[in-house]
Structures are given as structure tokens and as C-alpha cells.
Write a protein that holds these residues in place. Structure first.
Motif, PDB file in Angstrom:
ATOM      1  N   ARG A 243      67.663  44.144  24.350  1.00 52.12           N
ATOM      2  CA  ARG A 243      68.932  43.555  24.780  1.00 52.12           C
ATOM      3  C   ARG A 243      69.204  42.265  24.021  1.00 52.12           C
ATOM      4  NH1 ARG A 243      70.878  45.992  29.265  1.00 52.12           N
ATOM      5  NH2 ARG A 243      69.480  47.578  30.133  1.00 52.12           N
ATOM      6  N   THR A 244      70.448  42.069  23.652  1.00 47.70           N
ATOM      7  CA  THR A 244      70.853  40.879  22.906  1.00 47.70           C
ATOM      8  C   THR A 244      70.931  39.685  23.854  1.00 47.70           C
ATOM      9  OG1 THR A 244      72.120  42.243  21.385  1.00 47.70           O
ATOM     10  CG2 THR A 244      72.630  39.882  21.431  1.00 47.70           C
ATOM     11  N   GLY A 245      70.350  38.557  23.435  1.00 43.78           N
ATOM     12  CA  GLY A 245      70.296  37.400  24.311  1.00 43.78           C
ATOM     13  C   GLY A 245      71.468  36.449  24.191  1.00 43.78           C
ATOM     14  N   THR A 246      72.261  36.550  23.137  1.00 43.49           N
ATOM     15  CA  THR A 246      73.359  35.615  22.956  1.00 43.49           C
ATOM     16  C   THR A 246      74.488  35.901  23.931  1.00 43.49           C
ATOM     17  OG1 THR A 246      74.349  37.025  21.264  1.00 43.49           O
ATOM     18  CG2 THR A 246      72.816  35.335  20.516  1.00 43.49           C
ATOM     19  N   ALA A 247      75.215  34.862  24.307  1.00 42.07           N
ATOM     20  CA  ALA A 247      76.281  35.008  25.299  1.00 42.07           C
ATOM     21  C   ALA A 247      77.379  35.956  24.834  1.00 42.07           C
ATOM     22  CB  ALA A 247      76.867  33.633  25.621  1.00 42.07           C
ATOM     23  N   ASN A 248      77.649  35.972  23.533  1.00 38.09           N
ATOM     24  CA  ASN A 248      78.736  36.817  23.033  1.00 38.09           C
ATOM     25  C   ASN A 248      78.270  38.210  22.627  1.00 38.09           C
ATOM     26  OD1 ASN A 248      77.319  36.231  20.723  1.00 38.09           O
ATOM     27  ND2 ASN A 248      79.128  35.783  19.476  1.00 38.09           N
ATOM     28  N   ARG A 250      76.136  40.197  24.860  1.00 42.72           N
ATOM     29  CA  ARG A 250      75.474  40.841  26.001  1.00 42.72           C
ATOM     30  C   ARG A 250      75.998  42.241  26.288  1.00 42.72           C
ATOM     31  NH1 ARG A 250      75.573  35.249  29.486  1.00 42.72           N
ATOM     32  NH2 ARG A 250      73.788  34.289  28.417  1.00 42.72           N
ATOM     33  N   HIS A 251      77.009  42.655  25.547  1.00 37.59           N
ATOM     34  CA  HIS A 251      77.546  44.010  25.711  1.00 37.59           C
ATOM     35  C   HIS A 251      76.818  45.022  24.828  1.00 37.59           C
ATOM     36  CE1 HIS A 251      79.310  42.510  22.036  1.00 37.59           C
ATOM     37  NE2 HIS A 251      79.696  43.748  21.720  1.00 37.59           N
ATOM     38  N   ARG A 252      75.884  44.556  24.006  1.00 36.25           N
ATOM     39  CA  ARG A 252      75.255  45.474  23.060  1.00 36.25           C
ATOM     40  C   ARG A 252      73.734  45.399  23.141  1.00 36.25           C
ATOM     41  NH1 ARG A 252      76.515  41.164  19.322  1.00 36.25           N
ATOM     42  NH2 ARG A 252      74.622  40.539  18.198  1.00 36.25           N
ATOM     43  N   GLY A 253      73.110  46.458  22.624  1.00 32.63           N
ATOM     44  CA  GLY A 253      71.662  46.508  22.547  1.00 32.63           C
ATOM     45  C   GLY A 253      71.237  47.182  21.264  1.00 32.63           C
ATOM     46  N   GLU A 254      69.938  47.163  21.017  1.00 34.13           N
ATOM     47  CA  GLU A 254      69.402  47.762  19.787  1.00 34.13           C
ATOM     48  C   GLU A 254      68.317  48.776  20.127  1.00 34.13           C
ATOM     49  OE1 GLU A 254      67.092  46.535  15.626  1.00 34.13           O
ATOM     50  OE2 GLU A 254      67.543  45.005  17.135  1.00 34.13           O
ATOM     51  N   ILE A 255      68.432  49.963  19.545  1.00 37.96           N
ATOM     52  CA  ILE A 255      67.377  50.968  19.647  1.00 37.96           C
ATOM     53  C   ILE A 255      66.316  50.638  18.601  1.00 37.96           C
ATOM     54  CG2 ILE A 255      66.777  53.396  19.374  1.00 37.96           C
ATOM     55  CD1 ILE A 255      68.370  52.900  21.867  1.00 37.96           C
ATOM     56  N   ALA A 256      65.077  50.514  19.053  1.00 40.82           N
ATOM     57  CA  ALA A 256      64.007  50.134  18.130  1.00 40.82           C
ATOM     58  C   ALA A 256      62.739  50.918  18.437  1.00 40.82           C
ATOM     59  CB  ALA A 256      63.721  48.633  18.235  1.00 40.82           C
ATOM     60  N   ARG A 257      61.973  51.214  17.413  1.00 37.72           N
ATOM     61  CA  ARG A 257      60.685  51.901  17.520  1.00 37.72           C
ATOM     62  C   ARG A 257      60.803  53.243  18.239  1.00 37.72           C
ATOM     63  NH1 ARG A 257      60.577  47.886  15.023  1.00 37.72           N
ATOM     64  NH2 ARG A 257      58.823  46.502  14.601  1.00 37.72           N
ATOM     65  N   LEU A 258      61.683  54.096  17.747  1.00 32.58           N
ATOM     66  CA  LEU A 258      61.702  55.484  18.211  1.00 32.58           C
ATOM     67  C   LEU A 258      60.611  56.220  17.449  1.00 32.58           C
ATOM     68  CD1 LEU A 258      62.782  57.921  19.713  1.00 32.58           C
ATOM     69  CD2 LEU A 258      64.594  58.118  18.001  1.00 32.58           C
ATOM     70  N   LEU A 259      59.527  56.542  18.138  1.00 35.03           N
ATOM     71  CA  LEU A 259      58.355  57.145  17.501  1.00 35.03           C
ATOM     72  C   LEU A 259      57.991  58.444  18.210  1.00 35.03           C
ATOM     73  CD1 LEU A 259      56.086  53.935  17.402  1.00 35.03           C
ATOM     74  CD2 LEU A 259      57.717  54.693  15.646  1.00 35.03           C
ATOM     75  N   VAL A 260      57.781  59.505  17.455  1.00 37.62           N
ATOM     76  CA  VAL A 260      57.261  60.762  17.986  1.00 37.62           C
ATOM     77  C   VAL A 260      56.003  61.090  17.199  1.00 37.62           C
ATOM     78  CG1 VAL A 260      57.663  63.229  18.289  1.00 37.62           C
ATOM     79  CG2 VAL A 260      59.522  61.610  18.706  1.00 37.62           C
ATOM     80  N   VAL A 290      73.119  49.598  18.442  1.00 41.36           N
ATOM     81  CA  VAL A 290      72.931  49.558  16.993  1.00 41.36           C
ATOM     82  C   VAL A 290      71.474  49.902  16.697  1.00 41.36           C
ATOM     83  CG1 VAL A 290      74.744  47.836  16.657  1.00 41.36           C
ATOM     84  CG2 VAL A 290      72.383  47.082  17.002  1.00 41.36           C
ATOM     85  N   LEU A 291      71.232  50.293  15.455  1.00 44.10           N
ATOM     86  CA  LEU A 291      69.868  50.525  14.982  1.00 44.10           C
ATOM     87  C   LEU A 291      69.889  50.523  13.467  1.00 44.10           C
ATOM     88  CD1 LEU A 291      69.571  53.678  13.771  1.00 44.10           C
ATOM     89  CD2 LEU A 291      69.645  54.230  16.182  1.00 44.10           C
ATOM     90  N   ASP A 292      68.713  50.436  12.877  1.00 44.32           N
ATOM     91  CA  ASP A 292      68.608  50.623  11.427  1.00 44.32           C
ATOM     92  C   ASP A 292      67.437  51.541  11.150  1.00 44.32           C
ATOM     93  OD1 ASP A 292      66.089  48.985  10.469  1.00 44.32           O
ATOM     94  OD2 ASP A 292      67.134  47.627  11.836  1.00 44.32           O
TER      95      ASP A 292
END
Length: 336
Positions: A243-248, A250-260, A290-292
Motif C-alpha cells: 500500500r502506498t503511504g503518501t497522502a495523495n 492512498r487510492h493505489r497499491g503495488e503488486i510485488a513478488r508474485l512467485l510460483v 501497478v507493478l513492474d
């Protein structure tokens, strides 16, 4: 190079493939039919408008590297009236046979059936079709009591393994799994060449230490973690949502470390883990994810297939586990 499998019931070449299938099928049954227009109505409808005929089903096509048009198709019928899904209309053009195309189509159909949670998948085949029958038996299909009494029609069924259970891990559960299961997933990913923030070789202790930090982030409400458990309790996959910590933001998040884990790939687990994180994000008020991921990696097919949009590519963004700089593509998806 491997063949390409795509889902597309509206592909312009699909009517040709289905028409060829039905014409040969009628000829094998001793019925003289030379054009699609002469086929029985139900078969003619499939060949003329497959998008309508298979509106509720999954239609897969296979295309060889360098070819412009698919060489074969298969249909995975949706479960109906409590019955298992059924595989139908497996067809590969004669000139493309004995190159693994039929097996690739079947493997993808079985993968999708298993990912849906179906306990089994079934099909029928004419008894005189020795080659397809041999393929089905090699894939684990066995003869069962007939549900279609037409003479010479063989009914086959294959049990499917129960899908791995996915659960959201508490911070304490992350701590518990960090030294073994979670660390093993991260080491396996790095050993396989995945660009997930580490160089090879990655020591298990270093991987466990990273997951211990994730446990603290989970306790602080910064990161959510989902893991997949095999029937024996071992971890087969994981994904996290930051989850994004900045006040502007907070509506977004990041998918990270998707591992199978490499031993569990090909069964749709990555898509299920991603879907779990996306659903939770939407349910908790996030509207944008978002993700990369490394450009041209297998993960790109997963994200594109799950409705993510590529926003752009950055050259030399991160080093792969061997230390070579690679480009990264940024993706986003609206979920709320």
C-alpha cells in the motif's frame, strides 16, 4: 521455440478449422458431405458462427512459431447440470500433425479445467480413432461408463487434482513460514532467473531475512501477503500487495513478488494468486494497482491475460540474477 496458445472464439480462422474437423468426422462415419453447408445443423452452426455456438465455453487455438494462422483448436465446454467440463473438437490440420500441437492444446485445456476447480474433465472419442485415443490415454484419461450411447463412442474421464488453497497470511504466519517455505519460493525464483530484486546465488538465510522484514510490514498494515498451500501443507506460491503511504496515493497499491514454485507452474496458480490480491485491493478501497516485470518474461503473458495494461518500458532498469541489466515494463490495472 514453443507454440503459442491463445483463447479466441472469434478468431477469423476458427470457422475453417471447425469446418475441416466436422467434414472429416462425417466422412469417418460414412456420411458423404463435401461442404460446410451440407453438415447437420448443429455442426454447421459451430463452423459458421463459433463465437455464438461456444459463447459459454473456452476455445483455444495453437499457432506454430513464424506462422500467421493457427493450425489447430480445441474447445473446453463449461460444466453444465453438475457434470464435469468436457473437451471437444480437438483438431490439428494434417500438415501440422506430429509436432506436439495436439498435446499442447490438451495440456492448456487441462490446465484451465484444473484452475477452475473442476474435480475431473471428460471427453468422447470414436473407437476407431486410434491415434487420438492413444494421446488421451497417455494424458491420464481412462474409460468410464458411457453417458452417450452412440455405438463405437468411447467415454473417457480424467480426475483433476484439487487446486492449492490460497489464504491471506497473518504477520505471525509470515514469520513462521519465512525460514522455510517462503524463503524456498524466493530462492527458487532467483535460481530460475526471475528478476525479483536479488542476485544469484541467493542464500536461504538472506531470503528468510527478507521475509521477516515483510512480516513487520504486514504487522504495520503496509503489505498484505497471500500464500498457496499444496495438500501436503507445503507452500507453492505467494504474492504481496504493498500500500502506498503518501497522502495523495492512498487510492493505489503495488503488486510485488508474485512467485510460483517451478514445480507448481502451468496450472493457473499465478493467475489465482493475482486475482486474490486484486479482489482484496478492490474490497479495501484501492482503485488502481501497478507493478513492474522484466520485459519479455513469461510473467508478461500472465498480466496481459489478466487485463493489465502496459504503460511503458524502461531500458536497463534492473539486473537479472546473473547481473545483466534488463529492461522492465510497467503495468497498471483499475480495480475499483
Amino acid at each position: 521455440m514453443t507454440v503459442r496458445i491463445e483463447e479466441n472464439r472469434s478468431h477469423p480462422h476458427l470457422p475453417h478449422l471447425l469446418g475441416a474437423y466436422h467434414l472429416v468426422n462425417q466422412a469417418e462415419k460414412g456420411v458423404t458431405v463435401t461442404t460446410v453447408a451440407e453438415l447437420p445443423a448443429v455442426y454447421r452452426g459451430e463452423a459458421e458462427d463459433p463465437a455464438a455456438a461456444f459463447a459459454a465455453d473456452t476455445v483455444l487455438l495453437v499457432t506454430a512459431p513464424g506462422d500467421d494462422a493457427p493450425s489447430g483448436c480445441v474447445v473446453l465446454k463449461a460444466p453444465r447440470d453438475g457434470r464435469p467440463p468436457e473437451i471437444k473438437r480437438l483438431w490439428v490440420a494434417p500438415e501440422a500433425r506430429r509436432k506436439g500441437h495436439a498435446k499442447a492444446l490438451m495440456a492448456e485445456a487441462l490446465r484451465r479445467a484444473a484452475a477452475s476447480g473442476a474435480p475431473a474433465v471428460r471427453l468422447t472419442v470414436w473407437g476407431w480413432r486410434e491415434e487420438p485415443l492413444a494421446l488421451y490415454r497417455s494424458l491420464g484419461f481412462a474409460t468410464v461408463e458411457s453417458w452417450d450411447e452412440r455405438p463405437d463412442l468411447v467415454c473417457l474421464e480424467k480426475p483433476l487434482p484439487a487446486p492449492d488453497a490460497i489464504e491471506r497470511l497473518t504477520p505471525d504466519a509470515v514469520r513462521t513460514h519465512a525460514p522455510a517455505g517462503l524463503a524456498a519460493l524466493l530462492v527458487d525464483a532467483v535460481d530460475g532467473g526471475a528478476s525479483v530484486g536479488f542476485l544469484a546465488p541467493l542464500e536461504t538465510t538472506d531470503a528468510a531475512s527478507w521475509w521477516s522484514g515483510v512480516a513487520e510490514e504486514a504487522a504495520a498494515g503496509v503489505r498484505d501477503v497471500w500464500a498457496a498451500h499444496a495438500p501436503d501443507g507445503s507452500l507453492t506460491g505467494v504474492v504481496t500487495l504493498v500500500r502506498t503511504g503518501t497522502a495523495n496515493g492512498r487510492h493505489r497499491g503495488e503488486i510485488a513478488r508474485l512467485l510460483v514454485h517451478s514445480s507448481a507452474r502451468g496450472g493457473g496458480l499465478g493467475r489465482r494468486l493475482l486475482a486474490a490480491a486484486e479482489a482484496h485491493a478492490a474490497a479495501t478501497g484501492l482503485r488502481l494497482l501497478v507493478l513492474d516485470t522484466r520485459t519479455d518474461s513469461p510473467a508478461e503473458r500472465l498480466y496481459r491475460g489478466a487485463g493489465w495494461t502496459a504503460a511503458g518500458t524502461i531500458p536497463d532498469f534492473a539486473a537479472d540474477p546473473a547481473g545483466t541489466l534488463r529492461p522492465t515494463t510497467l503495468y497498471y490495472k483499475h480495480v475499483g
